[in-house]
Design a protein around this motif. Structure first.
Motif, PDB file in Angstrom:
ATOM      1  N   PRO A 113       0.797  -1.236   0.000  1.00  0.00           N
ATOM      2  CA  PRO A 113       0.000   0.000   0.000  1.00  0.00           C
ATOM      3  C   PRO A 113       0.832   1.290   0.000  1.00  0.00           C
ATOM      4  O   PRO A 113       0.404   2.296  -0.568  1.00  0.00           O
ATOM      5  CB  PRO A 113      -0.839  -0.112   1.278  1.00  0.00           C
ATOM      6  CG  PRO A 113      -0.278  -1.260   2.058  1.00  0.00           C
ATOM      7  CD  PRO A 113       0.436  -2.142   1.104  1.00  0.00           C
ATOM      8  N   ASP A 114       2.020   1.238   0.593  1.00  0.00           N
ATOM      9  CA  ASP A 114       2.820   2.465   0.669  1.00  0.00           C
ATOM     10  C   ASP A 114       3.735   2.656  -0.539  1.00  0.00           C
ATOM     11  O   ASP A 114       4.279   3.729  -0.733  1.00  0.00           O
ATOM     12  CB  ASP A 114       3.698   2.450   1.928  1.00  0.00           C
ATOM     13  CG  ASP A 114       2.855   2.512   3.178  1.00  0.00           C
ATOM     14  OD1 ASP A 114       1.697   2.958   3.080  1.00  0.00           O
ATOM     15  OD2 ASP A 114       3.353   2.089   4.240  1.00  0.00           O
ATOM     16  N   TYR A 115       3.938   1.578  -1.313  1.00  0.00           N
ATOM     17  CA  TYR A 115       4.914   1.684  -2.402  1.00  0.00           C
ATOM     18  C   TYR A 115       4.370   1.118  -3.690  1.00  0.00           C
ATOM     19  O   TYR A 115       4.589  -0.030  -4.015  1.00  0.00           O
ATOM     20  CB  TYR A 115       6.219   0.978  -2.022  1.00  0.00           C
ATOM     21  CG  TYR A 115       6.889   1.709  -0.923  1.00  0.00           C
ATOM     22  CD1 TYR A 115       7.674   2.820  -1.203  1.00  0.00           C
ATOM     23  CD2 TYR A 115       6.665   1.359   0.397  1.00  0.00           C
ATOM     24  CE1 TYR A 115       8.239   3.545  -0.185  1.00  0.00           C
ATOM     25  CE2 TYR A 115       7.228   2.080   1.419  1.00  0.00           C
ATOM     26  CZ  TYR A 115       8.018   3.176   1.123  1.00  0.00           C
ATOM     27  OH  TYR A 115       8.569   3.907   2.120  1.00  0.00           O
ATOM     28  N   GLN A 116       3.637   1.913  -4.402  1.00  0.00           N
ATOM     29  CA  GLN A 116       3.094   1.447  -5.666  1.00  0.00           C
ATOM     30  C   GLN A 116       3.611   2.288  -6.823  1.00  0.00           C
ATOM     31  O   GLN A 116       3.098   2.208  -7.926  1.00  0.00           O
ATOM     32  CB  GLN A 116       1.567   1.506  -5.613  1.00  0.00           C
ATOM     33  CG  GLN A 116       1.023   0.622  -4.503  1.00  0.00           C
ATOM     34  CD  GLN A 116      -0.481   0.475  -4.534  1.00  0.00           C
ATOM     35  OE1 GLN A 116      -1.150   1.034  -5.374  1.00  0.00           O
ATOM     36  NE2 GLN A 116      -1.007  -0.291  -3.614  1.00  0.00           N
TER      37      GLN A 116
ATOM     38  N   MET B 207      10.846  -1.604   1.905  1.00  0.00           N
ATOM     39  CA  MET B 207      10.685  -0.141   1.762  1.00  0.00           C
ATOM     40  C   MET B 207      11.648   0.383   0.699  1.00  0.00           C
ATOM     41  O   MET B 207      12.691  -0.184   0.456  1.00  0.00           O
ATOM     42  CB  MET B 207      10.969   0.540   3.102  1.00  0.00           C
ATOM     43  CG  MET B 207      10.427   1.959   3.160  1.00  0.00           C
ATOM     44  SD  MET B 207      11.535   3.065   4.017  1.00  0.00           S
ATOM     45  CE  MET B 207      10.650   3.382   5.514  1.00  0.00           C
ATOM     46  N   ASN B 208      11.241   1.442   0.095  1.00  0.00           N
ATOM     47  CA  ASN B 208      11.995   2.049  -0.986  1.00  0.00           C
ATOM     48  C   ASN B 208      13.094   2.954  -0.418  1.00  0.00           C
ATOM     49  O   ASN B 208      12.861   3.659   0.559  1.00  0.00           O
ATOM     50  CB  ASN B 208      10.992   2.881  -1.789  1.00  0.00           C
ATOM     51  CG  ASN B 208      11.538   3.307  -3.102  1.00  0.00           C
ATOM     52  OD1 ASN B 208      12.592   2.862  -3.511  1.00  0.00           O
ATOM     53  ND2 ASN B 208      10.812   4.182  -3.760  1.00  0.00           N
ATOM     54  N   LYS B 209      14.275   2.934  -1.043  1.00  0.00           N
ATOM     55  CA  LYS B 209      15.326   3.847  -0.556  1.00  0.00           C
ATOM     56  C   LYS B 209      15.071   5.263  -1.038  1.00  0.00           C
ATOM     57  O   LYS B 209      14.723   5.477  -2.201  1.00  0.00           O
ATOM     58  CB  LYS B 209      16.683   3.386  -1.069  1.00  0.00           C
ATOM     59  CG  LYS B 209      17.016   2.058  -0.468  1.00  0.00           C
ATOM     60  CD  LYS B 209      18.458   1.789  -0.268  1.00  0.00           C
ATOM     61  CE  LYS B 209      18.489   0.443   0.418  1.00  0.00           C
ATOM     62  NZ  LYS B 209      19.755  -0.129   0.657  1.00  0.00           N
ATOM     63  N   LYS B 210      15.246   6.207  -0.144  1.00  0.00           N
ATOM     64  CA  LYS B 210      15.068   7.606  -0.519  1.00  0.00           C
ATOM     65  C   LYS B 210      16.333   8.088  -1.234  1.00  0.00           C
ATOM     66  O   LYS B 210      17.432   7.606  -0.963  1.00  0.00           O
ATOM     67  CB  LYS B 210      14.810   8.446   0.726  1.00  0.00           C
ATOM     68  CG  LYS B 210      13.606   7.968   1.529  1.00  0.00           C
ATOM     69  CD  LYS B 210      12.355   7.909   0.700  1.00  0.00           C
ATOM     70  CE  LYS B 210      11.152   7.476   1.513  1.00  0.00           C
ATOM     71  NZ  LYS B 210       9.963   7.265   0.663  1.00  0.00           N
ATOM     72  N   ARG B 211      16.157   9.042  -2.112  1.00  0.00           N
ATOM     73  CA  ARG B 211      17.312   9.594  -2.831  1.00  0.00           C
ATOM     74  C   ARG B 211      17.627  10.995  -2.334  1.00  0.00           C
ATOM     75  O   ARG B 211      16.719  11.790  -2.106  1.00  0.00           O
ATOM     76  CB  ARG B 211      17.000   9.670  -4.332  1.00  0.00           C
ATOM     77  CG  ARG B 211      16.969   8.348  -5.037  1.00  0.00           C
ATOM     78  CD  ARG B 211      16.490   8.498  -6.468  1.00  0.00           C
ATOM     79  NE  ARG B 211      15.053   8.637  -6.549  1.00  0.00           N
ATOM     80  CZ  ARG B 211      14.398   9.324  -7.475  1.00  0.00           C
ATOM     81  NH1 ARG B 211      15.068   9.993  -8.400  1.00  0.00           N
ATOM     82  NH2 ARG B 211      13.093   9.372  -7.479  1.00  0.00           N
ATOM     83  N   LEU B 212      18.907  11.261  -2.187  1.00  0.00           N
ATOM     84  CA  LEU B 212      19.356  12.617  -1.863  1.00  0.00           C
ATOM     85  C   LEU B 212      19.957  13.214  -3.139  1.00  0.00           C
ATOM     86  O   LEU B 212      20.915  12.672  -3.700  1.00  0.00           O
ATOM     87  CB  LEU B 212      20.404  12.568  -0.749  1.00  0.00           C
ATOM     88  CG  LEU B 212      20.842  13.927  -0.205  1.00  0.00           C
ATOM     89  CD1 LEU B 212      19.719  14.563   0.622  1.00  0.00           C
ATOM     90  CD2 LEU B 212      22.096  13.798   0.666  1.00  0.00           C
TER      91      LEU B 212
ATOM     92  N   ASN C 214       5.560  10.784   2.208  1.00  0.00           N
ATOM     93  CA  ASN C 214       6.349   9.691   1.642  1.00  0.00           C
ATOM     94  C   ASN C 214       6.907  10.040   0.247  1.00  0.00           C
ATOM     95  O   ASN C 214       6.665   9.333  -0.722  1.00  0.00           O
ATOM     96  CB  ASN C 214       5.455   8.446   1.599  1.00  0.00           C
ATOM     97  CG  ASN C 214       6.239   7.188   1.273  1.00  0.00           C
ATOM     98  OD1 ASN C 214       7.468   7.171   1.372  1.00  0.00           O
ATOM     99  ND2 ASN C 214       5.535   6.147   0.866  1.00  0.00           N
ATOM    100  N   VAL C 215       7.650  11.140   0.173  1.00  0.00           N
ATOM    101  CA  VAL C 215       8.259  11.504  -1.112  1.00  0.00           C
ATOM    102  C   VAL C 215       9.419  10.545  -1.399  1.00  0.00           C
ATOM    103  O   VAL C 215       9.933   9.899  -0.485  1.00  0.00           O
ATOM    104  CB  VAL C 215       8.762  12.972  -1.133  1.00  0.00           C
ATOM    105  CG1 VAL C 215       7.611  13.936  -0.945  1.00  0.00           C
ATOM    106  CG2 VAL C 215       9.850  13.190  -0.089  1.00  0.00           C
TER     107      VAL C 215
END
Lengths: 217, 252
Positions: A114-117, B1-6, B219-220
């Protein structure tokens, strides 16, 4: 030693040439049959749509050349779309036929967390080993969970586990991020955009080209 | 979880890195290639070069800066400012850029985004939005580097840009840009659940805590940083380590 980067009018190849030069190897951007067949290593780059990539390979008569090159057992590296083109077919914009060097199909990356689509998958993400040990491959010396740069919406669904060199998880989907079949390699990520780790992987590919050249296949 | 980019954002005017406040009052602060190389060596995830005055002259003049940058920088490079035609995009990509950021031309001719993403792939097309607050929870999109209002509601425009085929959205807060007083968190909260392409937040970072506060509340996918890096207020490795200590995934 000579590495050829296949010129088929698809995407930015400057960074790949720069990365090869950065690891100290002479490279040439070409679609010339003789140069390609006489190279010690060939790189197939590419971004964009699968069918567009195949159409351009056909347009420049590169399909037979690529098959003939691979038949020599010299090293080959497909990057991003260049990896996907190694498979039998793709479901992007209807069904398109690929080079068929690796068994499997290119499919849309399905993400349901749900958080990553978000798609495309634009992110640094981790490489994890799968069926093949990394020693003496292009991932030799790369630590598990090293981050490399991805940008794609489609993934290779590879049939034979023994062709899967690494996998990567995005959202709730784990996909094949690198393939290997004999001396043919493919990477879904962009080593030329992945900082030091990426340059290391390119260096390893070059080293493999060099050692096979010295064996004189 | 997705890695954030700087992302290191480098605004350029006549060969110089410049920095203003609210995109105005531009001061020269250094050489763009030196800055980019330093940020790469320090572990930046991506670089964005913006031609700060291109919008007035209808052209982007960063080609030779990009050419030089991609000889020694092996992370993605985006170029923006004055991208008006398919030929401009080709030119930027041939110089070595991986993506282009488009603002003004998308407003003038929305189908340009569709055409560009069809030709080059959506991964290559970053739609740039400059947002100015008009009232609580409502923002207007600005063009010409933040000088001209367009009448377009930012949230609706972001949704439209996704439909048109943009691969990412860089959303700059005009009110926070250059102020170093933190990101405009509620702007990103307003947009984040309305689209499902990556968002790059730009404008306002003064300390690492600002980035952590943003990432914890909206959640950017990426944060763009300028002043903090240009003025050496914090190092890239410190910023990334602190973000990671706060349980946010990022490449170290």
């Amino acid at each position: 030693m000579k590495i050829a980067v296949i010129d088929y009018d698809i995407g930015n190849v400057k960074s790949i040439l720069n990365a090869l030069s950065n690891v100290g190897v002479e490279s040439i951007l070409t679609r010339d049959e003789e140069i390609l067949l006489n190279s010690d290593g060939v790189v197939l780059p590419g971004v964009g749509a699968f069918s567009h990539g195949m159409d351009n390979l056909k347009k420049y008569n590169l399909i037979d050349i690529i098959n003939n090159y691979i038949a020599t057992n010299k090293p080959f590296l497909g990057i991003c779309l260049g990896m996907q083109l190694l498979l039998e077919k793709s479901e992007e914009f209807g069904l398109s036929k690929g080079l068929g060097i690796i068994n499997g199909t290119v499919k849309k990356l399905i993400v349901k967390h749900p958080d990553y689509q978000n798609l495309p998958h634009v992110s640094w993400n981790e490489l994890h080993p799968h069926s093949i040990p990394w020693e003496e491959t292009i991932l030799d010396g790369v630590k598990t969970a090293s981050d490399v740069y991805f940008v794609h919406s489609y993934v290779a669904q590879v049939e034979n586990n023994n062709n899967i060199l690494s996998c990567t998880t995005y959202s709730d989907n784990t996909f094949c991020s690198a393939v290997k079949k004999d001396n043919v390699y493919g990477v879904q990520f962009h080593p030329e955009k992945s900082g030091d780790i990426g340059l290391h992987i390119i260096k390893k590919f070059v080293n493999i080209c060099d050692s096979i050249r010295n064996k004189g296949i | 979880m997705n890695k954030k980019r700087l992302i290191g954002r480098i605004d350029v005017k006549n060969e110089h890195v410049i920095k203003g406040i609210h995109l105005e009052g531009l001061r020269k602060v250094g050489n763009p290639n030196d800055f980019a190389k330093k940020y790469y060596d320090d572990g930046i995830d991506e670089i964005i070069f913006m031609d700060a005055v291109a919008a007035y002259y209808d052209r982007n003049s960063l080609s030779h800066i990009i050419e030089k940058a991609c000889e020694c920088i092996f992370v993605p490079i985006t170029v923006g400012g004055g991208i008006r035609t398919i030929a401009d995009i080709k030119n930027a990509l041939n110089s070595g850029a991986d993506k282009v950021a488009i603002n003004t031309q998308a407003i003038h001719n929305p189908s340009f985004i569709t055409e560009a993403s069809r030709i080059f792939g959506s991964q290559c097309i970053v739609a740039s939005i400059v947002a100015k607050k008009v009232m609580d929870n409502s923002w207007e999109a600005y063009i010409e580097n933040g000088r001209e209002p367009t009448g377009k509601n930012v949230v609706e425009w972001a949704q439209e840009l996704q439909k048109l085929g943009a691969g990412e959205i860089m959303l700059t807060s005009l009110d926070h840009e250059g102020t170093k007083r933190g990101f405009e968190v509620n702007l990103y909260q307003a947009v984040i659940n309305k689209i499902n392409i990556p968002i790059i937040a730009s404008g306002g970072m003064g300390t690492t805590n600002d980035a952590i506060n943003l990432l914890n509340n909206a959640n950017v996918d990426a944060v763009a940083v300028a002043s903090v890096l240009h003025y050496n207020l914090e190092s890239i490795s410190t910023i990334k380590k602190e973000i990671k200590v706060n349980n946010i995934k990022i490449r170290i």
